[in-house]
Every structure is written in structure tokens, then in C-alpha cells.
Design a protein around this motif. Structure first.
Motif, PDB file in Angstrom:
ATOM      1  N   THR A   1      42.117  19.710  54.279  1.00  0.00           N
ATOM      2  CA  THR A   1      43.233  19.458  53.375  1.00  0.00           C
ATOM      3  C   THR A   1      44.523  19.395  54.179  1.00  0.00           C
ATOM      4  O   THR A   1      44.550  19.730  55.362  1.00  0.00           O
ATOM      5  CB  THR A   1      43.325  20.550  52.286  1.00  0.00           C
ATOM      6  N   ASN A   2      45.567  18.969  53.515  1.00  0.00           N
ATOM      7  CA  ASN A   2      46.839  18.717  54.187  1.00  0.00           C
ATOM      8  C   ASN A   2      47.624  20.006  54.432  1.00  0.00           C
ATOM      9  O   ASN A   2      47.864  20.731  53.476  1.00  0.00           O
ATOM     10  CB  ASN A   2      47.678  17.783  53.315  1.00  0.00           C
ATOM     11  N   PRO A   3      48.023  20.324  55.642  1.00  0.00           N
ATOM     12  CA  PRO A   3      47.613  19.694  56.898  1.00  0.00           C
ATOM     13  C   PRO A   3      46.591  20.566  57.617  1.00  0.00           C
ATOM     14  O   PRO A   3      46.548  21.775  57.380  1.00  0.00           O
ATOM     15  CB  PRO A   3      48.936  19.717  57.685  1.00  0.00           C
ATOM     16  N   THR A   4      45.796  19.995  58.472  1.00  0.00           N
ATOM     17  CA  THR A   4      44.894  20.777  59.317  1.00  0.00           C
ATOM     18  C   THR A   4      45.157  20.372  60.762  1.00  0.00           C
ATOM     19  O   THR A   4      44.871  19.239  61.144  1.00  0.00           O
ATOM     20  CB  THR A   4      43.422  20.518  58.938  1.00  0.00           C
ATOM     21  N   THR A   5      45.761  21.283  61.521  1.00  0.00           N
ATOM     22  CA  THR A   5      46.156  20.904  62.882  1.00  0.00           C
ATOM     23  C   THR A   5      45.894  22.038  63.879  1.00  0.00           C
ATOM     24  O   THR A   5      45.506  23.139  63.507  1.00  0.00           O
ATOM     25  CB  THR A   5      47.666  20.554  62.950  1.00  0.00           C
ATOM     26  N   GLY A   6      46.131  21.727  65.152  1.00  0.00           N
ATOM     27  CA  GLY A   6      46.105  22.717  66.234  1.00  0.00           C
ATOM     28  C   GLY A   6      44.752  23.378  66.419  1.00  0.00           C
ATOM     29  O   GLY A   6      43.695  22.753  66.258  1.00  0.00           O
ATOM     30  N   GLY A   7      44.818  24.669  66.741  1.00  0.00           N
ATOM     31  CA  GLY A   7      43.612  25.420  67.079  1.00  0.00           C
ATOM     32  C   GLY A   7      42.606  25.547  65.944  1.00  0.00           C
ATOM     33  O   GLY A   7      41.442  25.846  66.184  1.00  0.00           O
TER      34      GLY A   7
ATOM     35  N   GLY B   1      31.708  20.736  61.285  1.00  0.00           N
ATOM     36  CA  GLY B   1      30.911  20.726  60.070  1.00  0.00           C
ATOM     37  C   GLY B   1      29.737  19.766  60.154  1.00  0.00           C
ATOM     38  O   GLY B   1      29.746  18.817  60.948  1.00  0.00           O
ATOM     39  N   ASP B   2      28.716  20.036  59.328  1.00  0.00           N
ATOM     40  CA  ASP B   2      27.646  19.050  59.173  1.00  0.00           C
ATOM     41  C   ASP B   2      28.225  17.819  58.496  1.00  0.00           C
ATOM     42  O   ASP B   2      27.843  16.695  58.784  1.00  0.00           O
ATOM     43  CB  ASP B   2      26.523  19.622  58.299  1.00  0.00           C
ATOM     44  N   ILE B   3      29.135  18.083  57.569  1.00  0.00           N
ATOM     45  CA  ILE B   3      29.805  17.009  56.826  1.00  0.00           C
ATOM     46  C   ILE B   3      31.311  17.315  56.822  1.00  0.00           C
ATOM     47  O   ILE B   3      31.711  18.458  56.607  1.00  0.00           O
ATOM     48  CB  ILE B   3      29.329  16.967  55.349  1.00  0.00           C
ATOM     49  N   HIS B   4      32.106  16.284  57.106  1.00  0.00           N
ATOM     50  CA  HIS B   4      33.563  16.438  57.034  1.00  0.00           C
ATOM     51  C   HIS B   4      34.101  15.616  55.869  1.00  0.00           C
ATOM     52  O   HIS B   4      33.967  14.400  55.862  1.00  0.00           O
ATOM     53  CB  HIS B   4      34.237  15.948  58.324  1.00  0.00           C
ATOM     54  N   ILE B   5      34.714  16.309  54.909  1.00  0.00           N
ATOM     55  CA  ILE B   5      35.347  15.623  53.782  1.00  0.00           C
ATOM     56  C   ILE B   5      36.850  15.858  53.911  1.00  0.00           C
ATOM     57  O   ILE B   5      37.271  16.951  54.278  1.00  0.00           O
ATOM     58  CB  ILE B   5      34.863  16.207  52.432  1.00  0.00           C
ATOM     59  N   ALA B   6      37.660  14.847  53.639  1.00  0.00           N
ATOM     60  CA  ALA B   6      39.108  15.062  53.667  1.00  0.00           C
ATOM     61  C   ALA B   6      39.718  14.617  52.354  1.00  0.00           C
ATOM     62  O   ALA B   6      39.224  13.698  51.699  1.00  0.00           O
ATOM     63  CB  ALA B   6      39.737  14.304  54.827  1.00  0.00           C
ATOM     64  N   GLU B   7      40.798  15.287  51.969  1.00  0.00           N
ATOM     65  CA  GLU B   7      41.535  14.853  50.783  1.00  0.00           C
ATOM     66  C   GLU B   7      42.400  13.649  51.145  1.00  0.00           C
ATOM     67  O   GLU B   7      42.848  13.536  52.296  1.00  0.00           O
ATOM     68  CB  GLU B   7      42.426  15.993  50.272  1.00  0.00           C
ATOM     69  N   PRO B   8      42.659  12.770  50.181  1.00  0.00           N
ATOM     70  CA  PRO B   8      43.477  11.590  50.476  1.00  0.00           C
ATOM     71  C   PRO B   8      44.821  11.987  51.090  1.00  0.00           C
ATOM     72  O   PRO B   8      45.459  12.928  50.628  1.00  0.00           O
ATOM     73  CB  PRO B   8      43.683  10.950  49.096  1.00  0.00           C
ATOM     74  N   GLY B   9      45.190  11.278  52.126  1.00  0.00           N
ATOM     75  CA  GLY B   9      46.498  11.499  52.744  1.00  0.00           C
ATOM     76  C   GLY B   9      46.618  12.752  53.584  1.00  0.00           C
ATOM     77  O   GLY B   9      47.672  12.999  54.186  1.00  0.00           O
TER      78      GLY B   9
END
Lengths: 316, 318
Positions: A201-207, A216-224
């Protein structure tokens, strides 16, 4: 003015139920500036009707949105992280922590909970970005290792929901070592043959991105959602170029092959249920078995209450 | 050309006097030698005093000293038959991380290290030791090789951090670091890291999640550079000195937190004054630590490494 406060507002409150009405009935979308009616916003999973902006939500709102009937059991994580470095910048770290705790009503930047998702047992570790930028220090690292342990012991799927600026600087190297710690934790879940899903989710950064969140086995992201390692400004200063608007955004990361899918908030629950079910219910028999989920439910419920009790005794 | 740091002014003055005298040595040989000897004693005294009580910020400067021995120096002096290995087998060869097989005191060993480069050209070739995803993926590949042939791994840590570039991001900088840490945690061989200079954040720990982590006396190891921390938390990049203090980045601080296992003491006036000596001291330390780790079987080594990190810092939780 009096007509509004004396007549309209009470009527609206009576209409929607007083308990659930926040002080402010309207909220401005930070992206398109449109005024949004709070109840509609909450029904729309805190996504703007006008511009589809995904508003920031708390860890507990996440959990309510995902678990079956919004029901879950919180897992206690270590209550207080002391200030190991006695860190002080313009403010003391211990004061910053206390402020964040008061503001968010949470003890740390992560909430761990167990429950059912589509009838299947899951453990969810969700970040609260409003708590010091969702930064990962010792307590957050501990929350992640505990969530992995529970998933492991009780044969549940693990879902992590990062929303973080990265490592918590105020804990120095003790925050950096959370990278290997959380990597080991999620690796052990994978080695047990259990699904490990990351919802970026917004935001995912750095370490945070550079550890459990990219394994992850599966990576899902939220729009934007912004997903990356280095910050935009640091990169622009390094390469002396302006970056495109969509740089590090979920849709672009999808194009670059780093995530499996971008999923709108309203579809998240169903998507997660479908994926976990596909990974766990492997045979036609599994689907046919009407008792498959309910039997697992019973076991899961028993297991979860066991582990919750165990945890309380460990943490004291 | 020797490079002096700003707090070494007295030492620089004395050493330039010695240089001058040596140029005059055609004249009265004996008295000059005596004078040089006296000055040299003063230099040594100054060095001892200065380096005994370096502040964290001064240590940052020593750790980044251009003459400080790099991974390539340790490889040159400690490893025979060194055979460099290149490429991530997918996209590119990243020279910010050098890797290869060689013999350390007779034992076949996998060596991986950040390399900053020595001169301007070298620094550009090695990108100042700032690796891109390809460098980390090469490290993963070479770690797997170590695992397959049961060879111990030695890594040398010396980087300002992973490269913050647009391409690096889009080719998965974060994923490559995460996967490298996973490789570190999966190999069933003895694995030792030495922080020889700058241990810069995620880009450093990617190669340093080892059974045993050694750190040179004047090296630093930090979650963020003091400059970066100052500009974020103080909103003032001039506060680097305060940030360096607050972040607890020195070898003795980190030994106190059990984040590193052992401090390797440097020759008088820092590693950059005696490459031969520091490389041999590091060699002896590596030999001792590897001797201990060789007693453990592969599964125990892997388990030991995981448990060590899982238990790290737990004492600080209430």
C-alpha cells in the motif's frame, strides 16, 4: 447557521445512527479536492468517488475490511519499545513515540491479527503509516516475526500489509537488523508450505521494501501505491534528472515485473480469498468438501485461542 | 600522495617537515637523521592521541578515507589463485560488487565484496561501491555456488549504500536486496563478514547477514548516512556531526548491542597508513573465526545464523 446545526445535523445523525457519525460529516479528497460524504466514503472503502484516489486508512480499518464479517482477534506484541539509543534530534525519540501513541491510539506502527478470510485461517500484519511514517524498528520487526510464527504453528496463510517510509532511524542499527530478521520470519512461513502474500500500500519504501515486502509468493498492490527503495528526491539528486510522475507507482512497477497485480480496494478481499483458496484447496475434493472450511475454522479458532494465551504468557 | 583529514593538521605539518628534511639529507646526515627520528616520534604520539579518541563523525571520515584499503586490497594480500566471477546471468556485470573464488590460507573460499575503486577512473567503473540490482544478483548466484560446493563465504563490506538510480529502482533494487538477504540466510556453509570501511544501510547488510560479523576499529555501520539522517530529522545537513553521534555507528557501540561479534584493531593512525599490516591482521582474525565455524555442519551453520539474527536486539523489548 442555527438551522444547520439545530435542524439538519440532528436529523442526519438520527438517520445514520449517532454512534457512527464522526465530528465532521464531510471529508475533502486530498487528490481532487471534492467534498465527500463520510458515510459514502466508508462504504466505498475510503476511495474517492470522483478521482479514485485511495485514501490512507488505519491498520484496524484494513483488518475490518478484509476479515470475514470484519471480525478478528488482535495479537499482542511487545508493549513498549524502549529508546535503546537514547536518541535525540530536535526532539527526544521517547517523546515522539509517546506522541505517536497518543495520536494513533496504537502502541506501535503495526497491528497483528488472526481470523478467517473466506473461511480460511489467516494472520494479517498491517502497518499504520500515521504512526511515525510506519517506520520499522524493533517492535515492528517483532510484530512481523510473531505473525510469521503464528501462521507457521497454526498452518495459516500470512498476509503482510506494509505502509512505511522504511527503517526507523531513531533506533539506529537495531532497526536495520529488522531486515534480516523479517526475511527469516517470512522465509520460515514459505518453508512450511503456507501462502505468504504481500499487499503493498501507499507508500512502501526503503528497508521495508528491501526485506519481507518483496519476498511474497504473491505481490498485490493498491492502485497508485508508491513502491520503491530509494526516495524520489534522492534519486533525482543523484541522476540530476526529473523523474516521471508515475515513477515507482504500482502500475509502473507492474510493467517492470515487480508485482503480480494492481487491485482496487473494493476487490481486495475477494482477490485474497480466491488466491489463498487456490493455493490451499488443491483438489476438486477440497472444493467439494462442504466441511473443509468449517472444519479448518474449528481447528483454527482453537489454535488461535491457544496461541493468543501462550503469547500473553510469553510477553507477560 | 598522502591524503590528510581535517583533524590531522598537526600530523600533516609534522610529516611535511620530515619530508623537507629528507630532501636536505645531502648535508649533515647524522643530525638530520636524529631530527627526523624526533619528529617521527612526535608524529606517532599525535597519531596515537588523535586516533584513540576519534569522534563518531571523525570515524566516518576515516572510514571513507580515499587511501583506506578496499576489498581488492584484502583480496590481493589474502587470497591466492583469485578467480573473479562476473555477471548476474540476466542483465549485466556490476563492478560495484566484486566476487570470485580463491584460496584463503589453503582453503577454497568464495569472496564477495563492495569495491569503491582507487582513482577517478576506478571509482567510476566501480560506481563508488554503490551496487545496482545486478550486483546483488551476482552475489546471490555466487552464494548459491558456495552452497553447492560447500565453500566458506567471506564478504567485505564497504559501501555508501545501494545505488539510488531510476534504472536500479525499476529493475528491482529492493527485491534484489531482499533476495540477497534470503540467500545469506539459506546457505549451509561458514559465512563471515568484515566491515572494512563504510557499512551503508540496506546495501551493506545485504552482504553482511553472516554467522560472524567482524568490524574494523574505525569503520562505521549505519542504518542511514549521518548526512541523510541530519537532513531528514534535523532538516539541516550541517547536523551530520550530531547525527553521527546519535545513530551509534561505531564498532564499540555495535559490539555493545551485539550487532557485531568482534572488533579488529587497526594499526597506529588507521588502516589507511598500513595496508599490508591491516590486511594481515584481518587475515589472522578470519582464520581464527573460520576455524571455529568449520567445526559446525551445514544445517547447524544455517540454523545458527538465523537464530542469531532472530534473537538480535530482543533484550531491548519490554
Amino acid at each position: 447557521m442555527s438551522w444547520l446545526t439545530d435542524f439538519v445535523r440532528p436529523r442526519i445523525q438520527a438517520l445514520v445512527g449517532k454512534k457512527d457519525v464522526p465530528e465532521n460529516l464531510w471529508r475533502r479528497c486530498p487528490s481532487c479536492d471534492q467534498m465527500l460524504f463520510h458515510r459514502e466514503l466508508s462504504e466505498n472503502f475510503y476511495v474517492c468517488h470522483h478521482c479514485d484516489h485511495q485514501m490512507r486508512i488505519s491498520a484496524t480499518q484494513r483488518l475490518e475490511m478484509l476479515f470475514d464479517d470484519g471480525e478478528y482477534e488482535r495479537v499482542e506484541i511487545p508493549k513498549k519499545a524502549i529508546d535503546p539509543l537514547k536518541f535525540r534530534d530536535t526532539k527526544k525519540y521517547s517523546d515522539r513515540l509517546r506522541e505517536a501513541q497518543t495520536k494513533s491510539n496504537e502502541l506501535e506502527a503495526i497491528v497483528v491479527a488472526t481470523g478467517l478470510l473466506g473461511g480460511l485461517p489467516v494472520v494479517i500484519a498491517a502497518f499504520d503509516f500515521d504512526f511515525m511514517g510506519g517506520s520499522m524498528g524493533q517492535a515492528v520487526g517483532e510484530g512481523l516475526t510473531i505473525s510469521a510464527n503464528i501462521a507457521n504453528e497454526k498452518k495459516a496463510a500470512l498476509i503482510t500489509i506494509p505502509a512505511s517510509g522504511g527503517a526507523r532511524m531513531q533506533e539506529g542499527m537495531l532497526s536495520l537488523i529488522q531486515m534480516p530478521r523479517t526475511v527469516i520470519a517470512v522465509e520460515q512461513v514459505r518453508e512450511s508450505g503456507l501462502p505468504y502474500i504481500v499487499l503493498l500500500t501507499n507508500p512502501t519504501t526503503g528497508g521495508v521494501t528491501a526485506s519481507f515486502a518483496m519476498l511474497g509468493d504473491i505481490h498485490i498492490a493498491e492502485p497508485g501505491a508508491l513502491v520503491g527503495f530509494a526516495g524520489r528526491r534522492v534519486i533525482e539528486d543523484t541522476i540530476r534528472e526529473e523523474l516521471p510522475e508515475d515513477f515507482q507507482r504500482a502500475e509502473r512497477m507492474l510493467e517492470h515485473g515487480l508485482i503480480d497485480m494492481v487491485v482496487a480496494r473494493r476487490e481486495l478481499r475477494d482477490t485474497l480469498i480466491r488466491i489463498i483458496s487456490l493455493l490451499i484447496k488443491k483438489t476438486p475434493d477440497d472444493i467439494e468438501k462442504k466441511n473443509f472450511s468449517s472444519k479448518l475454522n474449528e481447528e483454527a479458532e482453537k489454535n488461535f485461542s491457544d496461541i493468543a494465551n501462550e503469547d500473553k504468557t510469553i510477553i507477560g | 600522495m598522502r591524503h590528510f583529514l581535517e583533524f590531522e593538521k598537526t600530523i600533516a605539518d609534522l610529516e611535511s617537515k620530515i619530508e623537507e628534511l629528507r630532501h636536505l639529507s645531502d648535508g649533515d646526515g647524522i643530525s638530520i637523521a636524529e631530527e627526523v627520528g624526533k619528529l617521527q616520534n612526535q608524529v606517532n604520539k599525535q597519531l596515537k592521541q588523535t586516533y584513540e579518541r576519534l569522534t563518531p563523525w571523525q570515524r566516518v571520515q576515516v572510514a571513507r578515507h580515499p587511501n583506506r584499503p578496499h576489498s581488492s586490497d584484502y583480496i590481493k594480500n589474502l587470497i591466492t589463485d583469485f578467480t573473479p566471477l562476473a555477471g548476474d546471468r540476466a542483465y549485466a556485470e556490476d563492478r560495484a560488487i566484486i566476487a570470485g573464488i580463491g584460496r584463503f590460507r589453503g582453503w577454497s573460499t568464495i569472496i564477495i565484496g563492495h569495491e569503491k575503486g582507487v582513482d577517478t577512473d576506478g571509482r567510476i567503473v566501480h560506481n563508488f561501491g554503490m551496487a545496482r540490482p545486478e550486483g546483488y544478483r551476482k552475489a546471490q548466484r555466487v552464494m548459491e555456488l558456495a552452497d553447492r560446493f560447500q565453500l566458506p563465504i567471506i564478504t567485505f563490506i564497504d559501501t555508501p549504500g545501494a545505488y539510488p538510480g531510476a534504472g536500479a529502482e525499476e529493475r528491482g533494487q529492493a527485491e534484489s536486496i531482499a533476495e540477497t538477504i534470503r540467500s545469506c540466510m539459506s546457505v549451509r556453509v561458514p559465512f563471515i563478514s568484515v566491515v572494512i570501511g563504510e557499512g551503508g544501510s540496506g546495501g551493506a547488510i545485504a552482504l553482511a547477514a553472516a554467522n560472524t560479523v567482524l568490524m574494523l576499529e574505525h569503520s562505521v555501520y549505519s542504518v542511514i548516512s549521518p548526512e541523510g539522517c541530519a537532513s531528514i530529522l534535523w532538516r539541516d545537513s550541517d547536523k551530520s556531526l550530531a547525527a553521527a553521534e546519535a545513530l551509534k555507528i561505531t564498532a564499540s557501540d555495535l559490539l555493545g548491542f551485539s550487532i557485531i561479534d568482534r572488533i579488529i584493531y587497526e594499526p597506529l593512525g588507521g588502516a589507511h597508513r598500513d595496508t599490508k599490516k591491516i590486511t594481515s591482521i584481518v587475515g589472522d582474525a578470519l582464520d581464527e573465526e573460520l576455524y571455529e565455524l568449520r567445526k559446525l555442519d551445514g544445517d547447524t551453520l544455517k540454523k545458527h545464523r538465523r537464530e542469531k539474527f532472530l534473537n538480535m536486539g530482543r533484550a531491548n523489548l519490554i
